[in-house]
Design a protein around this motif. Sequence first.
Motif, PDB file in Angstrom:
ATOM      1  N   TYR A 156       0.853  -1.191   0.000  1.00  0.00           N
ATOM      2  CA  TYR A 156       0.000   0.000   0.000  1.00  0.00           C
ATOM      3  C   TYR A 156       0.886   1.237   0.000  1.00  0.00           C
ATOM      4  O   TYR A 156       1.820   1.338   0.797  1.00  0.00           O
ATOM      5  CB  TYR A 156      -0.903  -0.001   1.242  1.00  0.00           C
ATOM      6  N   SER A 157       0.584   2.176  -0.914  1.00  0.00           N
ATOM      7  CA  SER A 157       1.398   3.389  -1.036  1.00  0.00           C
ATOM      8  C   SER A 157       0.580   4.659  -0.831  1.00  0.00           C
ATOM      9  O   SER A 157       1.075   5.757  -1.065  1.00  0.00           O
ATOM     10  CB  SER A 157       2.078   3.433  -2.415  1.00  0.00           C
ATOM     11  N   GLY A 158      -0.681   4.520  -0.392  1.00  0.00           N
ATOM     12  CA  GLY A 158      -1.542   5.676  -0.210  1.00  0.00           C
ATOM     13  C   GLY A 158      -1.342   6.344   1.136  1.00  0.00           C
ATOM     14  O   GLY A 158      -0.427   6.007   1.901  1.00  0.00           O
ATOM     15  N   PRO A 159      -2.212   7.300   1.460  1.00  0.00           N
ATOM     16  CA  PRO A 159      -2.110   7.999   2.749  1.00  0.00           C
ATOM     17  C   PRO A 159      -2.349   7.040   3.909  1.00  0.00           C
ATOM     18  O   PRO A 159      -3.106   6.067   3.783  1.00  0.00           O
ATOM     19  CB  PRO A 159      -3.214   9.056   2.663  1.00  0.00           C
ATOM     20  N   PRO A 160      -1.728   7.300   5.060  1.00  0.00           N
ATOM     21  CA  PRO A 160      -1.815   6.366   6.183  1.00  0.00           C
ATOM     22  C   PRO A 160      -3.110   6.445   6.981  1.00  0.00           C
ATOM     23  O   PRO A 160      -3.323   5.636   7.881  1.00  0.00           O
ATOM     24  CB  PRO A 160      -0.626   6.776   7.055  1.00  0.00           C
ATOM     25  N   ASP A 161      -3.978   7.404   6.666  1.00  0.00           N
ATOM     26  CA  ASP A 161      -5.220   7.570   7.414  1.00  0.00           C
ATOM     27  C   ASP A 161      -6.083   6.310   7.303  1.00  0.00           C
ATOM     28  O   ASP A 161      -6.263   5.762   6.209  1.00  0.00           O
ATOM     29  CB  ASP A 161      -6.001   8.776   6.894  1.00  0.00           C
ATOM     30  N   VAL A 162      -6.642   5.892   8.432  1.00  0.00           N
ATOM     31  CA  VAL A 162      -7.502   4.708   8.456  1.00  0.00           C
ATOM     32  C   VAL A 162      -8.814   5.045   9.160  1.00  0.00           C
ATOM     33  O   VAL A 162      -8.877   5.959   9.990  1.00  0.00           O
ATOM     34  CB  VAL A 162      -6.823   3.524   9.177  1.00  0.00           C
TER      35      VAL A 162
END
Length: 202
Positions: A156-162
């Motif tokens: 996964y290379s997207g933003p770390p927000d979950v």
Amino acid sequence: MYKVFIDNSVIEFLGSSENAPSRQYDLICNSFENDLTKLLGQFDFKKSKYCILVIYEDFDRAINQIFHNYEFMDAAGGIVKSKRRYLFIERHGMWDIPKGKLDAHEQPWEAAIREIEEECGICGPTIDHLIGITFHTYSYMGRLTIKKNWWYALNYSGPPDVTPQEEEAITQAVWIEKAEWDLIRSNTYDSILEVLDMAKNW
């Protein structure tokens, strides 16, 4: 080897051409000499922890004999890696790996991606490889169920927000480094420990 987890017990399935692990078992039986339909009735899995070895020639036949009273369900999920951190969830007070059952006509790898996106609120993880397959039993809507889980390693290379999926009883979704996996191991299910062992080099 395949493993089916029942509460805190495990039934290990070993092909007749494979070498058995050097460990003690509470019972060793083989599918070509024993009536496997009565195997589960010999043990009280709620009260004690057992380790059973079944040697098979035909895995599908052996598992269907043992769990003939169970409904079979397919599910998929996986461990997502972003740089040096890995994504885990907390559900019902236990650490877990995002996963869920397959929809109709859905491939396991497709379900793994969809379930991770839904349960953790991220978008676009990609499959790297299959970690392995496990089985575990539980009660689903009052029915005895055995679930086959495909476990994948994903990038996964997207933003770390979950965003934890609250309707699935997920209270946390967190990124942690591998050095912190002992935190996960200290409060999780035996079947998840098996996946962590299989993914130790991921």
